[in-house]
Design a protein around this motif. Structure first.
Motif, PDB file in Angstrom:
ATOM      1  N   GLN A 155       0.847  -1.207   0.000  1.00 54.49           N
ATOM      2  CA  GLN A 155       0.000   0.000   0.000  1.00 54.49           C
ATOM      3  C   GLN A 155       0.881   1.255   0.000  1.00 54.49           C
ATOM      4  O   GLN A 155       2.016   1.221   0.472  1.00 54.49           O
ATOM      5  CB  GLN A 155      -0.891   0.003   1.257  1.00 54.49           C
ATOM      6  N   ARG A 156       0.350   2.336  -0.523  1.00 53.47           N
ATOM      7  CA  ARG A 156       1.028   3.631  -0.445  1.00 53.47           C
ATOM      8  C   ARG A 156       0.563   4.289   0.850  1.00 53.47           C
ATOM      9  O   ARG A 156      -0.644   4.309   1.131  1.00 53.47           O
ATOM     10  CB  ARG A 156       0.604   4.488  -1.641  1.00 53.47           C
ATOM     11  N   ALA A 157       1.492   4.811   1.641  1.00 53.53           N
ATOM     12  CA  ALA A 157       1.049   5.312   2.954  1.00 53.53           C
ATOM     13  C   ALA A 157       1.985   6.343   3.546  1.00 53.53           C
ATOM     14  O   ALA A 157       3.171   6.392   3.246  1.00 53.53           O
ATOM     15  CB  ALA A 157       0.933   4.142   3.937  1.00 53.53           C
ATOM     16  N   LEU A 194      13.366   2.301   4.976  1.00 52.30           N
ATOM     17  CA  LEU A 194      12.677   1.218   4.266  1.00 52.30           C
ATOM     18  C   LEU A 194      12.942   1.344   2.769  1.00 52.30           C
ATOM     19  O   LEU A 194      12.729   0.420   1.997  1.00 52.30           O
ATOM     20  CB  LEU A 194      11.159   1.252   4.531  1.00 52.30           C
ATOM     21  N   LYS A 195      13.391   2.561   2.400  1.00 53.59           N
ATOM     22  CA  LYS A 195      13.776   2.837   1.006  1.00 53.59           C
ATOM     23  C   LYS A 195      12.668   2.479   0.019  1.00 53.59           C
ATOM     24  O   LYS A 195      12.896   1.855  -1.008  1.00 53.59           O
ATOM     25  CB  LYS A 195      15.054   2.070   0.635  1.00 53.59           C
ATOM     26  N   SER A 196      11.463   2.850   0.403  1.00 53.83           N
ATOM     27  CA  SER A 196      10.333   2.624  -0.481  1.00 53.83           C
ATOM     28  C   SER A 196       9.807   3.973  -0.942  1.00 53.83           C
ATOM     29  O   SER A 196       9.721   4.916  -0.158  1.00 53.83           O
ATOM     30  CB  SER A 196       9.231   1.888   0.288  1.00 53.83           C
ATOM     31  N   ASP A 197       9.458   4.035  -2.210  1.00 56.75           N
ATOM     32  CA  ASP A 197       8.812   5.253  -2.714  1.00 56.75           C
ATOM     33  C   ASP A 197       7.400   5.375  -2.181  1.00 56.75           C
ATOM     34  O   ASP A 197       6.780   6.429  -2.248  1.00 56.75           O
ATOM     35  CB  ASP A 197       8.689   5.180  -4.249  1.00 56.75           C
ATOM     36  N   GLU A 387       1.698   7.621 -11.414  1.00 53.94           N
ATOM     37  CA  GLU A 387       1.783   6.204 -11.082  1.00 53.94           C
ATOM     38  C   GLU A 387       0.379   5.599 -11.144  1.00 53.94           C
ATOM     39  O   GLU A 387      -0.612   6.283 -10.907  1.00 53.94           O
ATOM     40  CB  GLU A 387       2.422   6.043  -9.698  1.00 53.94           C
ATOM     41  N   PHE A 388       0.355   4.321 -11.478  1.00 51.88           N
ATOM     42  CA  PHE A 388      -0.923   3.661 -11.710  1.00 51.88           C
ATOM     43  C   PHE A 388      -1.466   3.070 -10.408  1.00 51.88           C
ATOM     44  O   PHE A 388      -1.148   1.951 -10.027  1.00 51.88           O
ATOM     45  CB  PHE A 388      -0.748   2.577 -12.778  1.00 51.88           C
ATOM     46  N   ASP A 389      -2.261   3.880  -9.695  1.00 54.41           N
ATOM     47  CA  ASP A 389      -2.995   3.415  -8.512  1.00 54.41           C
ATOM     48  C   ASP A 389      -4.445   3.335  -8.955  1.00 54.41           C
ATOM     49  O   ASP A 389      -5.078   4.378  -9.206  1.00 54.41           O
ATOM     50  CB  ASP A 389      -2.890   4.421  -7.357  1.00 54.41           C
ATOM     51  N   ALA A 390      -4.988   2.132  -9.062  1.00 66.13           N
ATOM     52  CA  ALA A 390      -6.289   2.018  -9.722  1.00 66.13           C
ATOM     53  C   ALA A 390      -7.133   0.886  -9.173  1.00 66.13           C
ATOM     54  O   ALA A 390      -6.619  -0.066  -8.566  1.00 66.13           O
ATOM     55  CB  ALA A 390      -6.056   1.790 -11.225  1.00 66.13           C
ATOM     56  N   LEU A 391      -8.427   1.025  -9.399  1.00 63.79           N
ATOM     57  CA  LEU A 391      -9.390  -0.011  -9.028  1.00 63.79           C
ATOM     58  C   LEU A 391     -10.071  -0.508 -10.293  1.00 63.79           C
ATOM     59  O   LEU A 391     -10.501   0.300 -11.122  1.00 63.79           O
ATOM     60  CB  LEU A 391     -10.465   0.555  -8.087  1.00 63.79           C
ATOM     61  N   LEU A 392     -10.156  -1.825 -10.418  1.00 59.70           N
ATOM     62  CA  LEU A 392     -10.936  -2.394 -11.509  1.00 59.70           C
ATOM     63  C   LEU A 392     -12.287  -2.782 -10.898  1.00 59.70           C
ATOM     64  O   LEU A 392     -12.365  -3.697 -10.072  1.00 59.70           O
ATOM     65  CB  LEU A 392     -10.209  -3.608 -12.103  1.00 59.70           C
ATOM     66  N   VAL A 393     -13.299  -2.027 -11.259  1.00 62.85           N
ATOM     67  CA  VAL A 393     -14.623  -2.200 -10.655  1.00 62.85           C
ATOM     68  C   VAL A 393     -15.530  -2.963 -11.612  1.00 62.85           C
ATOM     69  O   VAL A 393     -15.545  -2.686 -12.810  1.00 62.85           O
ATOM     70  CB  VAL A 393     -15.248  -0.816 -10.339  1.00 62.85           C
TER      71      VAL A 393
END
Ligand code: GUN
Ligand code: FE
Length: 448
Positions: A155-157, A194-197, A387-393
């Motif tokens: 997750q992005r947080a 954590l070196k995470s984007d 960046e591709f943060d998406a929901l396939l509904v």
């Protein structure tokens, strides 16, 4: 290099000009984490030549499906998850003392933290929350575990260790200003390492009543030193505001307290703001501080009806927050609906008052939230380069509570999802191009 993923079908998102833009028969190209093209599907053969595409993973959406940006939850308390849906019989300050602090205190136990945080992050991802701004507990180790958990789940947080040093129970209180600042800095360094984007630290003074001036000043300096986000609560309930005036008699307002200590920045997220006075709204605007609108919590704790239209018109950035467990639902879909109901309630009380629209609430839930956490250059909609943060509904996923009829147009299907859909309609969740939830089996139609 990863294969190019190409999604073809309907997309819906917000832009600055349009709160809801629906585009049909589109092709969205995703390479690694980024959107590389958004074009009419008819252009696909040319795009393949242009991008020298050989290996593609094609995901062809059906007529009942669409792609939308992931939800942004701009205000949520991860250690309050065990209390979601219980204990909403007391107003804010009594609720904190009787239910919330005892629950958060349990996160001194690392195993308990791992157990609850895993469940919380899984739940949020399933509900389509691709980005969350988390309050942890006041425990350093427990909050590191929250950081580890979001990283592992993809997750992005924003992750913050809560600071609270006065007016809190002895069993749930930081030791001193020095300890608080040292531990907060350790958390910042830990999260950065954590070196995470995707996972970033956020400085998190709980709210003015629990934080002496010196502590808030030190925290503001830490945020400046590490170029960090900041989050807190402001003007949530009337008794809280009276208390702030008693505790900080030199101040001209609640917002003035935060301004004086340097906590209002353009990377600050202030939750609630139900009772902000005009001059406080102006202060937030001046600093570029965003507001997390938390309608479920504001009603559940009987804090008040936040006039978000007024804040929006004043030029503030607005996002939605579930504020679990002050709000009982972990889903931003619920926040979106409650935001609409509160705004419509206000319109029944004031002649000529214009409530927000469903489309505007949709924008709060996505692009608005991205702006509040200052990530609008990276997420929030389907602009090329983001960046591709998406929901396939899927509006017709098996067993879901939507009734779709043959006559329903695309826009109506989307609207039905926003009002009556739930996590069962969210077949897939992507964060930075990576699939983090897949419940394709729920689909009535097969997708590759
Ligand atoms: N104000 C200070 N702490 C809290 C909290 O945990 N929840 C809410 N809703 N308001 C707060
Ligand atoms: Fe809160």
């Amino acid at each position: 290099m990863a294969d190019l993923q190409v999604f073809t079908g309907t997309i819906v998102h917000s832009t600055d000009l349009e709160p809801m833009q629906i585009l049909e028969n589109m092709a969205v190209g995703v390479l690694d984490n980024k959107i590389v093209f958004v074009e009419p599907a008819s252009e696909l053969p040319n795009l393949k030549t242009k991008f020298k595409i050989q290996d593609t993973k094609n995901i062809t959406l059906t007529q009942s499906q669409f792609l939308m940006p992931g939800f942004v939850d701009t205000h949520i308390h991860a250690p309050q998850f065990p209390n979601n849906g219980i204990h909403l019989d007391l107003p804010l300050l009594d609720w904190l003392e009787n239910y919330t602090f005892p629950t958060e205190a349990k996160f001194a136990d690392g195993d308990f933290a791992r157990y609850v945080y895993g469940a919380a992050v899984d739940r949020l991802l399933r509900c389509g929350t691709t980005t969350a701004s988390y309050f942890g507990s006041l425990h350093l180790e427990g909050t590191k575990i929250l950081g580890d958990t979001v990283l592992a789940r993809g997750q992005r947080a924003l992750v913050g260790k809560v600071n609270m040093l006065m007016n809190c129970p002895s069993y749930y209180q930081e030791a001193s200003v020095e300890d608080s600042l040292r531990e907060t800095e350790e958390l910042i360094v830990y999260i950065k390492n954590l070196k995470s984007d995707l996972v970033l630290p956020i400085v998190t003074p709980r709210f003015a009543p629990t934080c002496p001036k010196e502590q808030m000043k030190g925290l503001a300096q830490l945020a400046a030193k590490h170029d960090c986000h900041i989050q807190s609560h402001i003007c949530e309930s009337r008794s809280e505001i009276d208390w702030v005036q008693e505790l900080f008699p030199w101040s001209t307002s609640y917002a003035d307290v935060y301004d004086t200590v340097g906590l209002l920045t353009d990377k600050t997220v202030m939750a609630h703001g139900v009772w902000l006075k005009d001059e406080e709204v102006a202060l937030l605007k001046e600093h570029g501080t965003g507001v997390a609108h938390c309608p479920n919590s504001n009603i559940s704790l009987r804090s008040g009806l936040c006039d978000v239209q007024r804040l929006l018109r004043a030029g503030l950035r607005i996002g939605l927050g579930t504020d679990c467990s002050g709000g009982y639902s972990p889903s931003i879909l619920n926040s979106l609906r409650q935001a609409l109901l509160v705004s419509k309630t206000l319109s029944t009380m004031t002649e000529g008052y214009e409530s927000i629209t469903l489309k505007e609430a949709f924008r709060f839930a996505t692009l608005g939230g991205a702006k509040v956490v200052r990530m609008e250059d990276r997420i929030g909609n389907f602009e090329v380069g983001k960046e591709f943060d998406a929901l396939l509904v899927d509006t017709e996923a098996t067993g879901t509570p939507l009734d779709i009829f043959l006559e329903d147009k695309t826009e109506e299907k989307i609207e039905k999802f926003l009002y009556n859909g739930d996590d069962r309609n969210i077949l897939r969740v992507y964060v930075a191009g990576k699939k983090v939830v897949d419940q394709t089996r729920r689909s009535s139609s097969v997708i590759p």
